[in-house]
Write a protein that holds these residues in place. Structure first.
Motif, PDB file in Angstrom:
ATOM      1  N   THR A  10       0.802  -1.224   0.000  1.00 12.80           N
ATOM      2  CA  THR A  10       0.000   0.000   0.000  1.00 12.80           C
ATOM      3  C   THR A  10       0.836   1.275   0.000  1.00 12.80           C
ATOM      4  O   THR A  10       0.283   2.370   0.070  1.00 12.80           O
ATOM      5  N   ILE A  11       2.158   1.147  -0.088  1.00 15.05           N
ATOM      6  CA  ILE A  11       3.003   2.350  -0.094  1.00 15.05           C
ATOM      7  C   ILE A  11       2.680   3.218  -1.304  1.00 15.05           C
ATOM      8  O   ILE A  11       2.380   4.419  -1.173  1.00 15.05           O
ATOM      9  N   SER A  12       2.727   2.643  -2.493  1.00 13.71           N
ATOM     10  CA  SER A  12       2.399   3.400  -3.704  1.00 13.71           C
ATOM     11  C   SER A  12       0.925   3.797  -3.716  1.00 13.71           C
ATOM     12  O   SER A  12       0.575   4.917  -4.104  1.00 13.71           O
ATOM     13  N   ALA A  13       0.059   2.896  -3.293  1.00 17.06           N
ATOM     14  CA  ALA A  13      -1.386   3.140  -3.336  1.00 17.06           C
ATOM     15  C   ALA A  13      -1.815   4.295  -2.444  1.00 17.06           C
ATOM     16  O   ALA A  13      -2.853   4.925  -2.695  1.00 17.06           O
ATOM     17  N   SER A  14      -1.038   4.583  -1.409  1.00 16.31           N
ATOM     18  CA  SER A  14      -1.447   5.611  -0.439  1.00 16.31           C
ATOM     19  C   SER A  14      -1.534   7.001  -1.041  1.00 16.31           C
ATOM     20  O   SER A  14      -2.133   7.897  -0.448  1.00 16.31           O
ATOM     21  N   LYS A  15      -0.965   7.214  -2.216  1.00 14.02           N
ATOM     22  CA  LYS A  15      -1.069   8.510  -2.899  1.00 14.02           C
ATOM     23  C   LYS A  15      -2.297   8.576  -3.799  1.00 14.02           C
ATOM     24  O   LYS A  15      -2.602   9.626  -4.366  1.00 14.02           O
ATOM     25  N   HIS A  16      -2.999   7.458  -3.936  1.00  8.88           N
ATOM     26  CA  HIS A  16      -4.076   7.384  -4.924  1.00  8.88           C
ATOM     27  C   HIS A  16      -5.440   7.009  -4.330  1.00  8.88           C
ATOM     28  O   HIS A  16      -6.452   7.130  -5.021  1.00  8.88           O
ATOM     29  N   TYR A  17      -5.446   6.562  -3.058  1.00  2.78           N
ATOM     30  CA  TYR A  17      -6.695   6.189  -2.402  1.00  2.78           C
ATOM     31  C   TYR A  17      -6.771   6.881  -1.046  1.00  2.78           C
ATOM     32  O   TYR A  17      -5.786   6.932  -0.310  1.00  2.78           O
ATOM     33  N   ASP A  18      -7.960   7.403  -0.709  1.00  6.43           N
ATOM     34  CA  ASP A  18      -8.119   8.204   0.499  1.00  6.43           C
ATOM     35  C   ASP A  18      -8.172   7.365   1.766  1.00  6.43           C
ATOM     36  O   ASP A  18      -7.716   7.799   2.830  1.00  6.43           O
ATOM     37  N   GLU A  19      -8.780   6.188   1.668  1.00  6.18           N
ATOM     38  CA  GLU A  19      -8.928   5.323   2.833  1.00  6.18           C
ATOM     39  C   GLU A  19      -8.422   3.929   2.496  1.00  6.18           C
ATOM     40  O   GLU A  19      -8.734   3.400   1.425  1.00  6.18           O
ATOM     41  N   ILE A  20      -7.664   3.351   3.414  1.00  5.89           N
ATOM     42  CA  ILE A  20      -7.116   2.010   3.222  1.00  5.89           C
ATOM     43  C   ILE A  20      -7.540   1.128   4.393  1.00  5.89           C
ATOM     44  O   ILE A  20      -7.330   1.486   5.564  1.00  5.89           O
ATOM     45  N   VAL A  21      -8.157   0.006   4.066  1.00  2.31           N
ATOM     46  CA  VAL A  21      -8.456  -1.027   5.058  1.00  2.31           C
ATOM     47  C   VAL A  21      -7.470  -2.158   4.818  1.00  2.31           C
ATOM     48  O   VAL A  21      -7.414  -2.719   3.725  1.00  2.31           O
ATOM     49  N   THR A  22      -6.665  -2.450   5.811  1.00  2.34           N
ATOM     50  CA  THR A  22      -5.746  -3.585   5.695  1.00  2.34           C
ATOM     51  C   THR A  22      -6.264  -4.703   6.588  1.00  2.34           C
ATOM     52  O   THR A  22      -6.947  -4.441   7.590  1.00  2.34           O
ATOM     53  N   SER A  23      -5.978  -5.943   6.222  1.00  2.00           N
ATOM     54  CA  SER A  23      -6.639  -7.042   6.929  1.00  2.00           C
ATOM     55  C   SER A  23      -5.797  -8.309   6.913  1.00  2.00           C
ATOM     56  O   SER A  23      -4.962  -8.503   6.032  1.00  2.00           O
ATOM     57  N   ASP A  24      -6.072  -9.167   7.884  1.00  2.00           N
ATOM     58  CA  ASP A  24      -5.468 -10.500   7.888  1.00  2.00           C
ATOM     59  C   ASP A  24      -6.239 -11.413   8.832  1.00  2.00           C
ATOM     60  O   ASP A  24      -6.950 -10.949   9.731  1.00  2.00           O
ATOM     61  N   TYR A  25      -6.082 -12.707   8.607  1.00  3.17           N
ATOM     62  CA  TYR A  25      -6.734 -13.717   9.445  1.00  3.17           C
ATOM     63  C   TYR A  25      -5.971 -13.929  10.750  1.00  3.17           C
ATOM     64  O   TYR A  25      -6.577 -14.111  11.816  1.00  3.17           O
ATOM     65  N   VAL A  26      -4.646 -13.895  10.679  1.00  3.48           N
ATOM     66  CA  VAL A  26      -3.794 -14.274  11.808  1.00  3.48           C
ATOM     67  C   VAL A  26      -3.654 -13.117  12.801  1.00  3.48           C
ATOM     68  O   VAL A  26      -3.271 -12.002  12.425  1.00  3.48           O
ATOM     69  N   LYS A  27      -3.927 -13.399  14.046  1.00  9.04           N
ATOM     70  CA  LYS A  27      -3.871 -12.363  15.086  1.00  9.04           C
ATOM     71  C   LYS A  27      -2.495 -11.712  15.157  1.00  9.04           C
ATOM     72  O   LYS A  27      -2.377 -10.488  15.268  1.00  9.04           O
ATOM     73  N   GLY A  28      -1.436 -12.517  15.103  1.00  6.32           N
ATOM     74  CA  GLY A  28      -0.086 -11.963  15.183  1.00  6.32           C
ATOM     75  C   GLY A  28       0.231 -11.024  14.037  1.00  6.32           C
ATOM     76  O   GLY A  28       0.968 -10.040  14.206  1.00  6.32           O
ATOM     77  N   ASN A  29      -0.319 -11.295  12.856  1.00  6.38           N
ATOM     78  CA  ASN A  29      -0.117 -10.392  11.725  1.00  6.38           C
ATOM     79  C   ASN A  29      -0.838  -9.071  11.942  1.00  6.38           C
ATOM     80  O   ASN A  29      -0.293  -7.992  11.661  1.00  6.38           O
ATOM     81  N   ARG A  30      -2.069  -9.142  12.441  1.00  7.98           N
ATOM     82  CA  ARG A  30      -2.811  -7.906  12.718  1.00  7.98           C
ATOM     83  C   ARG A  30      -2.121  -7.096  13.810  1.00  7.98           C
ATOM     84  O   ARG A  30      -2.125  -5.859  13.770  1.00  7.98           O
ATOM     85  N   GLU A  31      -1.518  -7.768  14.757  1.00  7.89           N
ATOM     86  CA  GLU A  31      -0.782  -7.051  15.807  1.00  7.89           C
ATOM     87  C   GLU A  31       0.398  -6.297  15.221  1.00  7.89           C
ATOM     88  O   GLU A  31       0.671  -5.144  15.612  1.00  7.89           O
ATOM     89  N   GLN A  32       1.114  -6.922  14.286  1.00  8.10           N
ATOM     90  CA  GLN A  32       2.236  -6.241  13.639  1.00  8.10           C
ATOM     91  C   GLN A  32       1.753  -5.044  12.826  1.00  8.10           C
ATOM     92  O   GLN A  32       2.394  -3.987  12.828  1.00  8.10           O
ATOM     93  N   LEU A  33       0.654  -5.205  12.109  1.00 16.29           N
ATOM     94  CA  LEU A  33       0.097  -4.092  11.332  1.00 16.29           C
ATOM     95  C   LEU A  33      -0.318  -2.940  12.248  1.00 16.29           C
ATOM     96  O   LEU A  33      -0.062  -1.765  11.935  1.00 16.29           O
TER      97      LEU A  33
END
Length: 267
Positions: free
Chosen positions: A76-99
């Motif tokens: 989403t680094i490049s995308a952040s200049k082109h979209y106003d809102e970003i929802v990021t997601s994952d199934y794994v709790k540890g991944n969401r914690e890192q995000l």
């Protein structure tokens, strides 16, 4: 692949076995001398490919979803200049914690600044990694739980639709069979707005990958190829805007893919 390896599959395997911190160290730790060079590092190649697509200027909108981001923000680094809102997601709790750690700029979050600087250098507008990180953090409106094998995939988002959905290194990695793989793609297209785009990073020919797994364990993948990906997207009513093979075959130990493919398709 060793005959003693344990092949892991299913949601519980990811929650119980996937090590987010080790995955980040193994796959995304960039040496400082990589930044600003014409390195063949696969991460740099991936970031460059994403930049090329967004640099065309025709991908933009209000809301973008990254489905199955893992513990990563690079997509989403490049995308952040082109979209106003970003929802990021994952199934794994540890991944969401890192995000969430990175979104909150916690002191112990993973350092994505080298990756962000690569994108800033590619764009060539003088923006610093710190400035872009601030923009991206502001535009991430949610770190959500997702289950790509269910509909809705993001139960907390109330079935909302998106102008873009990014799915890099997730569809083949979580689908146990062809029917599940088709279901995920169909569900992604379902939650696109008319005119919205899907950006896919597909692992072709892969049956397993080790990254994030410990010892003699590996995660199972659905084995697909370029023709199946393209024909399926077209059958779901999308138009292929862009496709590219990245010349990134697996090494036979960490994964056995034949290549990575980047595809952009429009609903």
């Amino acid at each position: 692949m060793s005959s003693t390896d344990v092949i892991l599959a299913g949601a519980d395997a990811y929650n119980n076995e996937f090590d987010a911190e080790q995955y980040l160290k193994d796959c995304y730790q960039l040496d400082q001398d990589v930044v600003g060079t014409d390195s063949k590092n696969w991460v740099v190649k991936w970031l460059t490919q994403i930049h090329k697509v967004f640099a065309k200027g025709n991908l933009k909108g209000k809301k973008l979803l990254e489905l199955g981001a893992g513990p990563c923000i690079y997509a989403t680094i490049s995308a952040s200049k082109h979209y106003d809102e970003i929802v990021t997601s994952d199934y794994v709790k540890g991944n969401r914690e890192q995000l969430t750690k990175w979104r909150n700029n916690d002191h112990d979050c993973f350092d994505w600044s080298p990756h962000i600087q690569i994108v800033c250098d590619l764009e060539g507008n003088g923006e610093t990694a710190e400035e872009r990180a601030k923009t991206l953090r502001e535009r991430i409106v949610d770190v959500a739980f997702c289950d790509a094998l269910k509909d809705p995939m993001l139960p907390s988002r109330n079935g909302e639709k998106y102008d873009a959905i990014v799915a890099f290194g997730v569809i083949e990695e979580v689908a146990p069979d062809r029917n599940s793989w088709l279901q995920i793609l169909a569900c992604i297209v379902k939650y696109l707005n008319p005119g919205g785009v899907i950006l896919l990073g597909n692992s072709l020919g892969s049956t397993f990958y080790r990254r994030g797994a410990s010892n003699n364990r590996a995660f199972a993948c659905y084995k697909t190829d370029r023709d199946e990906v393209i024909s399926t997207l077209e059958s779901l009513g999308t138009t292929i805007l862009y496709e590219s093979m990245l010349d990134l075959p697996g090494d036979g130990y960490f994964n056995d893919r034949t290549d990575k493919m980047f595809v952009v398709a429009q609903k």
